[in-house]
Scaffold this active site. Structure first.
Site, PDB file in Angstrom:
ATOM      1  N   GLU A 148       0.724  -1.231   0.007  1.00  0.00           N
ATOM      2  CA  GLU A 148      -0.004  -0.034  -0.064  1.00  0.00           C
ATOM      3  C   GLU A 148       0.861   1.104   0.079  1.00  0.00           C
ATOM      4  O   GLU A 148       0.544   2.089   0.506  1.00  0.00           O
ATOM      5  CB  GLU A 148      -0.918   0.146   1.300  1.00  0.00           C
ATOM      6  CG  GLU A 148      -1.910  -1.307   1.305  1.00  0.00           C
ATOM      7  CD  GLU A 148      -2.867  -1.225   2.343  1.00  0.00           C
ATOM      8  OE1 GLU A 148      -2.661  -0.357   3.218  1.00  0.00           O
ATOM      9  OE2 GLU A 148      -3.610  -2.264   2.706  1.00  0.00           O
ATOM     10  N   GLU A 254      -5.986 -10.983  -0.956  1.00  0.00           N
ATOM     11  CA  GLU A 254      -6.808 -10.795   0.275  1.00  0.00           C
ATOM     12  C   GLU A 254      -8.317 -10.790  -0.352  1.00  0.00           C
ATOM     13  O   GLU A 254      -8.936  -9.921   0.175  1.00  0.00           O
ATOM     14  CB  GLU A 254      -6.460  -9.412   0.909  1.00  0.00           C
ATOM     15  CG  GLU A 254      -4.679  -9.466   1.284  1.00  0.00           C
ATOM     16  CD  GLU A 254      -4.531  -8.082   2.116  1.00  0.00           C
ATOM     17  OE1 GLU A 254      -5.602  -7.340   2.550  1.00  0.00           O
ATOM     18  OE2 GLU A 254      -3.154  -7.768   2.003  1.00  0.00           O
TER      19      GLU A 254
HETATM   20  O1  G3I Z   1      -6.032  -8.907  19.157  1.00  0.00           O
HETATM   21  C1  G3I Z   1      -6.441  -7.521  19.834  1.00  0.00           C
HETATM   22  C2  G3I Z   1      -7.473  -7.702  20.946  1.00  0.00           C
HETATM   23  O2  G3I Z   1      -6.863  -8.467  21.742  1.00  0.00           O
HETATM   24  C3  G3I Z   1      -8.295  -6.641  21.110  1.00  0.00           C
HETATM   25  O3  G3I Z   1      -9.292  -6.936  22.039  1.00  0.00           O
HETATM   26  C4  G3I Z   1      -8.912  -6.037  20.038  1.00  0.00           C
HETATM   27  C5  G3I Z   1      -9.655  -4.614  20.345  1.00  0.00           C
HETATM   28  O4  G3I Z   1      -9.440  -3.792  19.188  1.00  0.00           O
HETATM   29  O5  G3I Z   1      -7.892  -5.816  19.028  1.00  0.00           O
HETATM   30  C6  G3I Z   1      -7.250  -6.936  18.569  1.00  0.00           C
HETATM   31  O6  G3I Z   1      -6.379  -6.684  17.705  1.00  0.00           O
HETATM   32  C7  G3I Z   1      -6.861  -6.470  16.302  1.00  0.00           C
HETATM   33  C8  G3I Z   1      -6.410  -7.457  15.271  1.00  0.00           C
HETATM   34  O7  G3I Z   1      -6.766  -6.851  13.918  1.00  0.00           O
HETATM   35  C9  G3I Z   1      -6.787  -8.883  15.698  1.00  0.00           C
HETATM   36  O8  G3I Z   1      -8.432  -8.747  15.407  1.00  0.00           O
HETATM   37  C10 G3I Z   1      -6.641  -5.053  15.990  1.00  0.00           C
HETATM   38  O9  G3I Z   1      -7.080  -3.927  16.974  1.00  0.00           O
HETATM   39  C11 G3I Z   1      -6.935  -4.434  14.540  1.00  0.00           C
HETATM   40  O10 G3I Z   1      -6.150  -3.210  14.195  1.00  0.00           O
HETATM   41  C12 G3I Z   1      -6.344  -5.644  13.379  1.00  0.00           C
HETATM   42  O11 G3I Z   1      -6.861  -5.391  12.311  1.00  0.00           O
HETATM   43  C13 G3I Z   1      -6.255  -5.845  11.239  1.00  0.00           C
HETATM   44  C14 G3I Z   1      -5.650  -4.670  10.258  1.00  0.00           C
HETATM   45  O12 G3I Z   1      -5.281  -5.450   9.209  1.00  0.00           O
HETATM   46  C15 G3I Z   1      -4.481  -4.190  10.760  1.00  0.00           C
HETATM   47  O13 G3I Z   1      -3.390  -4.667  11.220  1.00  0.00           O
HETATM   48  C16 G3I Z   1      -7.237  -6.835  10.605  1.00  0.00           C
HETATM   49  O14 G3I Z   1      -7.503  -7.897  11.516  1.00  0.00           O
HETATM   50  C17 G3I Z   1      -6.469  -7.422   9.203  1.00  0.00           C
HETATM   51  O15 G3I Z   1      -7.446  -7.939   8.357  1.00  0.00           O
HETATM   52  C18 G3I Z   1      -6.206  -6.349   8.360  1.00  0.00           C
HETATM   53  O16 G3I Z   1      -5.611  -6.662   7.295  1.00  0.00           O
HETATM   54  C19 G3I Z   1      -5.236  -5.675   6.222  1.00  0.00           C
HETATM   55  C20 G3I Z   1      -3.973  -6.116   5.543  1.00  0.00           C
HETATM   56  O17 G3I Z   1      -2.984  -6.725   6.324  1.00  0.00           O
HETATM   57  C21 G3I Z   1      -3.660  -5.169   4.518  1.00  0.00           C
HETATM   58  N1  G3I Z   1      -4.565  -4.993   3.495  1.00  0.00           N
HETATM   59  C22 G3I Z   1      -5.704  -4.593   4.272  1.00  0.00           C
HETATM   60  C23 G3I Z   1      -6.374  -5.359   5.123  1.00  0.00           C
HETATM   61  C24 G3I Z   1      -7.470  -5.207   5.764  1.00  0.00           C
HETATM   62  O18 G3I Z   1      -7.468  -3.955   6.544  1.00  0.00           O
END
Ligand code: G3I
Length: 353
Positions: A148, A254
């Site tokens: 990105e 994805e």
């Molecule tokens: O694990 C913690 C949990 O303990 C907590 O209670 C909760 C509260 O917010 O957060 C949890 O972590 C989250 C994690 O996903 C696991 O669910 C993070 O806040 C959250 O920011 C994270 O989001 C991920 C996001 O990327 C940011 O890294 C998404 O799962 C993931 O699907 C998303 O993936 C991205 C790709 O890497 C790049 N392309 C876009 C795609 C979608 O945004």
């Protein structure tokens, strides 16, 4: 009466056959079929493990290989989850795709807190990619090296800390380092909306041609392919065709397909459909089938790195929490049963044979 009974039995059998997959996703395709997973799902969750093993021969860690997950503080790495997943992948003969070395959203907070100049940030990048890439050399088939880097609408470089501090050269530097760490790994530039935003697509293609002209070791393009039911199919076909013309590996990295809309920002969901109907499920099945066929139609066999869904179950999709949106983007439902979308995807993959 007997004839009627036999006729009914035959019809029931035929119905079962159309609903039953001839095999499973991975065996129905001539290229790898992948899914994003979370580390605990393949380490502790037997129902998730079973489906991963049945349907997929490639996995991507949804979050556990991001920089914020492995490099939580300076000079300290946390390999536990990655090691667990590497072990699972090796034991089950599943390819592991690395996601992602350099991503603005994956960059841990300690880096910006340090306010690094270009020399410091270059050194951080060098230590990180060489340490990380070398540790998993031969165990990770391909890496999203840069994720990105471009903006929607204009195709300009995203003003991330990497770009603002090191300039455009951070991208070639990341690829050079990744190649040095593991010369055999396939190295991807990965982005979203490049299947629908042609300004962004062409900016990416220009960037890739420039990198190739400079002999930067880039070997693949990843289309995240977070699409909606109404994402224009002709534009997707065009984008895949243009990307394939580069000769690089093409990964749909994805995949998910939503019914509702959003503005690409956190919480930016626009709820149109509250309930899921049979018609919607069927339309989604057709779209998954179409997407697999479009990939096969536009990407020559030797360039098919694979198609990866961003999680296979609606239960764990990132969409509801990220966009604050109720939706059903995946090929399995929340109870881990295959949806019509699963069978649509299966049919589409089957056309690769
Ligand atoms: O694990 C913690 C949990 O303990 C907590 O209670 C909760 C509260 O917010 O957060 C949890 O972590 C989250 C994690 O996903 C696991 O669910 C993070 O806040 C959250 O920011 C994270 O989001 C991920 C996001 O990327 C940011 O890294 C998404 O799962 C993931 O699907 C998303 O993936 C991205 C790709 O890497 C790049 N392309 C876009 C795609 C979608 O945004």
């Amino acid at each position: 009466m007997k004839t009627l009974f036999l006729l009914m039995a035959a019809l029931i059998l035929m119905g079962c056959q159309t609903n039953q997959s001839p095999s499973n996703l991975k065996e129905n395709a001539t290229f790898p079929v992948g899914t994003a997973i979370r580390a605990h799902q393949v380490v502790n969750d037997s129902s998730m493990q079973t489906i991963v093993n049945k349907d997929f021969n490639s996995i991507t860690l949804e979050n556990g290989m991001k920089m914020y997950a492995v490099h939580r503080s300076p000079n300290q790495y946390n390999w536990k989850h990655v090691d667990d997943v590497v072990r699972f992948a090796q034991q089950n003969y599943i390819r592991l795709h690395g996601h992602a070395f350099i991503w603005h959203s994956g960059t841990p907070g300690w880096i910006s807190e340090m306010q690094p100049d270009s020399t410091m940030l270059d050194k951080i990048m060098e230590d990180y990619i060489l340490t990380y890439g070398s540790r998993y050399k031969g165990k990770v088939a391909g890496w999203d090296v840069v994720n990105e880097a471009l903006l929607d609408g204009t195709g300009e470089f995203r003003k991330s800390i990497w770009y603002e501090t090191m300039g455009e050269g951070y991208i070639s530097r990341a690829f050079e380092l990744a190649h040095k760490a593991d010369p055999e790994a396939i190295l991807f530039y990965n982005d979203f909306n490049i299947e629908r935003d042609t300004v962004k697509l062409h900016a990416m293609l220009r960037m890739i041609e420039k990198l190739k002209a400079q002999d930067v070791p880039i070997s693949g393009i990843g289309f995240q392919m977070h699409i909606r039911m109404d994402t224009d199919e002709k534009t997707i076909e065009y984008a895949l065709k243009k990307a394939a013309e580069t000769g690089l590996q093409i990964h749909l990295s994805e995949i998910d397909i939503i019914f509702n809309k959003h503005d690409d920002t956190p919480g930016g969901g626009i709820q149109i459909h509250d309930e899921l109907t049979d018609e919607m499920l069927q339309a989604q099945a057709d779209k998954y089938q179409w997407l697999a066929e479009a990939y096969i139609r536009n990407v020559p066999p030797e360039q098919r790195y694979g198609m990866t869904v961003w999680g296979f179950s609606d239960k764990y999709s990132w969409i509801p929490s990220f966009f604050d949106l109720k939706d059903w983007p995946c090929i399995y439902d929340e109870d881990l049963n295959p949806k019509p979308a699963y069978y649509g995807f299966l049919r589409g993959l089957g056309t690769s044979k």
